[in-house]
Design a protein around this motif. Sequence first.
Motif, PDB file in Angstrom:
ATOM      1  N   UNK A 283       0.802  -1.231   0.000  1.00 30.12           N
ATOM      2  CA  UNK A 283       0.000   0.000   0.000  1.00 30.12           C
ATOM      3  C   UNK A 283       0.831   1.275   0.000  1.00 30.12           C
ATOM      4  N   UNK A 284       2.144   1.183   0.237  1.00 33.77           N
ATOM      5  CA  UNK A 284       2.898   2.440   0.230  1.00 33.77           C
ATOM      6  C   UNK A 284       3.925   2.497  -0.898  1.00 33.77           C
ATOM      7  N   UNK A 285       4.080   1.430  -1.666  1.00 31.77           N
ATOM      8  CA  UNK A 285       5.130   1.481  -2.680  1.00 31.77           C
ATOM      9  C   UNK A 285       4.578   1.858  -4.054  1.00 31.77           C
ATOM     10  N   UNK A 286       5.485   2.299  -4.911  1.00 30.29           N
ATOM     11  CA  UNK A 286       5.097   2.600  -6.288  1.00 30.29           C
ATOM     12  C   UNK A 286       5.690   1.525  -7.193  1.00 30.29           C
ATOM     13  N   UNK A 287       4.813   0.807  -7.872  1.00 32.41           N
ATOM     14  CA  UNK A 287       5.259  -0.214  -8.819  1.00 32.41           C
ATOM     15  C   UNK A 287       5.420   0.429 -10.194  1.00 32.41           C
ATOM     16  N   UNK A 288       6.600   0.208 -10.813  1.00 25.24           N
ATOM     17  CA  UNK A 288       6.833   0.706 -12.167  1.00 25.24           C
ATOM     18  C   UNK A 288       7.193  -0.472 -13.052  1.00 25.24           C
ATOM     19  N   UNK A 289       6.377  -0.733 -14.046  1.00 27.19           N
ATOM     20  CA  UNK A 289       6.641  -1.852 -14.958  1.00 27.19           C
ATOM     21  C   UNK A 289       7.107  -1.322 -16.310  1.00 27.19           C
ATOM     22  N   UNK A 290       8.045  -2.048 -16.908  1.00 24.30           N
ATOM     23  CA  UNK A 290       8.439  -1.722 -18.287  1.00 24.30           C
ATOM     24  C   UNK A 290       8.315  -2.985 -19.114  1.00 24.30           C
ATOM     25  N   UNK A 291       7.888  -2.837 -20.335  1.00 28.12           N
ATOM     26  CA  UNK A 291       7.793  -3.998 -21.226  1.00 28.12           C
ATOM     27  C   UNK A 291       7.674  -3.517 -22.672  1.00 28.12           C
ATOM     28  N   UNK A 292       8.108  -4.373 -23.616  1.00 28.31           N
ATOM     29  CA  UNK A 292       7.921  -4.031 -25.029  1.00 28.31           C
ATOM     30  C   UNK A 292       6.554  -4.514 -25.509  1.00 28.31           C
ATOM     31  N   UNK A 293       5.999  -3.856 -26.468  1.00 28.02           N
ATOM     32  CA  UNK A 293       4.757  -4.337 -27.065  1.00 28.02           C
ATOM     33  C   UNK A 293       4.666  -3.716 -28.462  1.00 28.02           C
ATOM     34  N   UNK A 294       4.464  -4.572 -29.466  1.00 28.38           N
ATOM     35  CA  UNK A 294       4.484  -4.084 -30.836  1.00 28.38           C
ATOM     36  C   UNK A 294       5.836  -3.456 -31.104  1.00 28.38           C
ATOM     37  N   UNK A 295       5.834  -2.296 -31.734  1.00 29.93           N
ATOM     38  CA  UNK A 295       7.120  -1.672 -32.048  1.00 29.93           C
ATOM     39  C   UNK A 295       7.517  -0.688 -30.954  1.00 29.93           C
ATOM     40  N   UNK A 296       6.730  -0.644 -29.864  1.00 33.62           N
ATOM     41  CA  UNK A 296       6.992   0.374 -28.852  1.00 33.62           C
ATOM     42  C   UNK A 296       7.397  -0.230 -27.516  1.00 33.62           C
ATOM     43  N   UNK A 297       7.931   0.632 -26.667  1.00 35.60           N
ATOM     44  CA  UNK A 297       8.282   0.229 -25.307  1.00 35.60           C
ATOM     45  C   UNK A 297       7.420   1.005 -24.326  1.00 35.60           C
ATOM     46  N   UNK A 298       6.954   0.308 -23.305  1.00 34.24           N
ATOM     47  CA  UNK A 298       6.013   0.923 -22.371  1.00 34.24           C
ATOM     48  C   UNK A 298       6.596   1.045 -20.974  1.00 34.24           C
ATOM     49  N   UNK A 299       6.142   2.071 -20.274  1.00 32.37           N
ATOM     50  CA  UNK A 299       6.421   2.220 -18.847  1.00 32.37           C
ATOM     51  C   UNK A 299       5.065   2.496 -18.201  1.00 32.37           C
ATOM     52  N   UNK A 300       4.663   1.624 -17.262  1.00 37.48           N
ATOM     53  CA  UNK A 300       3.379   1.827 -16.591  1.00 37.48           C
ATOM     54  C   UNK A 300       3.623   1.896 -15.089  1.00 37.48           C
ATOM     55  N   UNK A 301       3.102   2.929 -14.438  1.00 35.38           N
ATOM     56  CA  UNK A 301       3.229   3.010 -12.988  1.00 35.38           C
ATOM     57  C   UNK A 301       1.836   3.197 -12.379  1.00 35.38           C
ATOM     58  N   UNK A 302       1.724   2.891 -11.095  1.00 32.11           N
ATOM     59  CA  UNK A 302       0.406   2.851 -10.441  1.00 32.11           C
ATOM     60  C   UNK A 302       0.377   3.703  -9.174  1.00 32.11           C
ATOM     61  N   UNK A 303       0.330   5.015  -9.308  1.00 33.57           N
ATOM     62  CA  UNK A 303       0.323   5.847  -8.096  1.00 33.57           C
ATOM     63  C   UNK A 303      -1.055   5.917  -7.403  1.00 33.57           C
ATOM     64  N   UNK A 304      -2.147   5.602  -8.088  1.00 34.83           N
ATOM     65  CA  UNK A 304      -3.495   5.700  -7.500  1.00 34.83           C
ATOM     66  C   UNK A 304      -3.783   7.099  -6.971  1.00 34.83           C
ATOM     67  N   UNK A 305      -3.451   8.115  -7.712  1.00 39.25           N
ATOM     68  CA  UNK A 305      -3.669   9.481  -7.205  1.00 39.25           C
ATOM     69  C   UNK A 305      -4.685  10.251  -8.038  1.00 39.25           C
ATOM     70  N   UNK A 306      -5.435   9.569  -8.880  1.00 41.08           N
ATOM     71  CA  UNK A 306      -6.455  10.275  -9.652  1.00 41.08           C
ATOM     72  C   UNK A 306      -5.914  10.744 -10.995  1.00 41.08           C
ATOM     73  N   UNK A 307      -6.829  10.892 -11.933  1.00 39.98           N
ATOM     74  CA  UNK A 307      -6.439  11.182 -13.311  1.00 39.98           C
ATOM     75  C   UNK A 307      -5.695  12.516 -13.453  1.00 39.98           C
TER      76      UNK A 307
END
Lengths: 220, 826
Positions: B610-634
């Motif tokens: 509940x207190x950490x920030x998860x940051x994922x990276x992965x390739x998909x198609x021709x691009x590379x992604x970085x997704x993080x989950x702060x849960x702080x609203x749009x």
Amino acid sequence: MIEKRIDVNGEELVLDSSGALWWPRERMLVFADMHFEKGSFYAFSGQMLPPYDTRTTLRRVSAAFDFYKPALAMALGDSFHDRDAHNRLDEFERAQLADLGTRADWIWISGNHDPALPEWVPGRIADEVAIGNLVFRHEPSGYIGRGEIAGHLHPCKTVNRRGQSLRRRCFASDGLRLVMPSFGAYTGGLDVRDAALRSLFPRDFLAYVLGRARVYAVAA
Amino acid sequence: MLQPVFPAPALPAVFADWFAARGWAPRPHQLALIAHAQAGESALLIAPTGGGKTLAGFLPSLIDLAATPKRARKPALHTLYISPLKALAVDVARNLETPVAEMSLPIRVETRTGDTPPGRRQRQKYSPPDILLTTPEQFALLLSSRDARRFFENVQAVVLDELHAMHNSKRGDLLSLGLARLQELAPKHRRIGLSATVADPKPLQRYLVPQPMSGEALSALVIGKPGANPKISILASESYVPWAGHLARHTMPEILAAMKRATTTLVFVNTRSQAERTFQELWRINDDNLPIALHHGSLAPEQRRKVEAAMTRGALRGVVCTSTLDLGIDWGAVDQVICVGAPKGAARLVQRIGRANHRLDEPSNAMLVPSNRFEVLECEAARDAVLAGELDGEPLRQGGMDVLTQHILGAACSAPFDADALFKDVKSASPYRNLSRTDFDAAVDFVATGGYALKRYDRYAKLRKTPEGLWRVAHPRIAQQYRLNVGVIIEDPMIDIRLQSKGRPTGAGGRVLGKLEEYFVENLTPGDTFVFSGDVLRFEGIHENAAFVTRTNDPEAQIPSYNGGKFPLSTFLAMRVREMLSDPRQWKRLPHPVGEWLEIQQLRSKIPDSSELLVETFPRGSKNYLVCYPFEGRLAHQTLGMLITRRLERLRMRPLGFVANEYALAVWALRDMSGVDMDALFSEDMLGDDLDAWLAESALYKRTFRNCAIVSGLIERRGIGTEKTGRQVTFSSDLIYDVLREHEPDHILLRATYEDAATGLLDIGRLSGALTRVKGNITARALERVSPLAVPALLEISKEMVAGEAHEDILHEAEESLVAEAMAVD
């Protein structure tokens, strides 16, 4: 910097992303509708807009000078927002203007907002000027004999893509006539699809939209 | 529960008889308020709807007025009631007529709203009613008139309704300043605040009473008996829960079935476009022709009034609505509330649930309908919180400087003021209790001459000093201007939507269906279809400030994503969602697809605690992604997206775009971002120079500036005899912003803009809190492919990319399409 060169009636011109026009052969820079002291004009009616629009406009002129190093500069009319505007320039702004006067010859074309230009502006005063294949005047004329460069209408273009909308100043031209965007820091605009603009171009014309560092040609 | 510190006062006979005749007994909180009033004290009443709350607010005034025969008093305003909604003021006035008439009390009750005819307003000034019901804007207007003192000096009581919905907003700022002025005009008056349950009543208690120069003062607090705990069910299928989206289309048959079982249902959704779509979907399957109506802020006022009147008559079985019906008139017949989509906050949910069943002792019935997987978690968390009686407290904002400048001008319009005295008044309003004298003086200077370092406007000054050292308006025209522009509600510029018959030329007649944001309409091209006012419409064109549309049978309408009702997920609820997520024992109660989704996430990547920030990276198609989950609203995520793409650009990762939702932020780039130092990437120092550079050109920020410029009067909404169209105002305010920022970056209006944006559209405050929280607690996972948790965010990519931030890329594309057209060889 990606240059946007266009041909108007056989003359090669460069459209600058600041809204200035550069004519390489004549080493000439043109600025339309600078509307000095438009901000302070509204103080009469109680709106105290930031009184810095003239400084910003002149700084932008000076930046264009730094880049192109012109021999001749032209103000294409409506350089002063109203008849009294020149009295509201302070010493700093007059010094800015005087400095620009030492860096190039100037021609000031009078417009409907400034029919009587103050005598102290550096350079010559004229109603219209013909150079090469082009005539420079403030208001676009109804009849066009040769290439015409004009201001007055402040063209703007709205581009819609991917659910986003961007409205920017633009040049409008069909290759025979060129209407310049307004250069003044507080000047708004008229949509290129407005009848006043459309009627100037019997055939198709393009909007040359001012981007951050370059000019984009899009269908008007 | 707080009991009155006085012996319960005996009701005067006429009141006791009236209660008895109705078979009622006065409730303890009603008696407590009478006791406080008789002791001359201000008090906050917190009670659920249906507890006789409004009557409680007025009883002390009615008793006081009844005790003095009308002949014995000169006509003077005794009690002022202020409500955030004019419809509510009108409704309360009507309800108040009943006891007044039944007890034959010599009391005149009147309303004053924007709809009150000029003749009546004029008369009210010379012959004030005993009780006046009005809105914060009308109150400000009355205070700015030259006879304000005479009008208000006898006021004994002020009743502030729905105070929880007003106090922490710009309208609340304006009202607090008005009350501070009233304190000076009628020093002996007392106040009653009426509020729904809140997490922390202290800010409201503080709001109710004048604040001392140091320390704080609180009003008394009276808490009514809470209602029965609501019954809340969650509609989630064991077999199918969508990954993303907000439409919950698959649940429509069950929603309709639930509506059939109830007498009257309110169906709440979060945005106007969701309201349109839900209404459409329900009617598509509504074979029994259940009378179901639609209600949202873009519909024409007459149409909304019609729906409200039908509700009052009991002619409807249901209304699909947005936050426009969060507050408002009580409809006794409503016995069920259905909330489609994310609840966003526990307090909001309580408010909405409270709209059902106004009898205290019976539980309200509510059903939550999550429309995607994250919303299932959010609904569960919200239900837990409501049943545990825990609510989200929102961060308290400081009083806005733009509102203060409006108030200063208003004060001068009423009478010349002494700066020292006005400063003291202003400081007594709780939102401004920390205001410094320097800032106050800057605000006065702003009103007088624009507050610029370059003193160019002295001879045009709006305020001038009299020989006695008082500030007065320089010209009556200035007061006239002020009155035209009073208020702090700035709506997005809107355009009328007119329905015309097919085949007629665009612009020929047509009834007004409602209004839509101008920027939305500008993005339409003739032939586009969208759902509005319950119909699929075809856009025909804009003509003279109205958009013309025709009806169409096109089933595949392009749904408007017009703004409205986009509240961010509350910090409190986000915390509860994070906790639920990080505790696998709690997953068992979730529908199967949701539990499975989380289990695979745990297997393939990680469930963040509940207190950490998860940051994922992965390739998909021709691009590379970085997704993080702060849960702080749009909103906070969008700001984060803007800032980290700048950083990624500097790191030469070549970012291409990003998308933000309530829970996550996804960025995609040409280069692989797994090697990036995440601690540095998410470091708080992004709120320094990076933020500054972005603000210089952010469209969202410029929109905030525009609002501040309008509220402060730098730009006028209405000139005498004219109203500027939104487009004119928007355009010039951007130019003003650029010039002001270049020459006076510390100007009072730019400071006001920053403070506004920090809590508003950019949510910088919340982002800053989040970055501090996760510092040293960031977990990076380099994955081979997309993780389950990342899917919802990625599914939103095809939609709006960066809301409100027009990119120059679109100019590029426009040019390329021209080139492509030109170069095509047919």
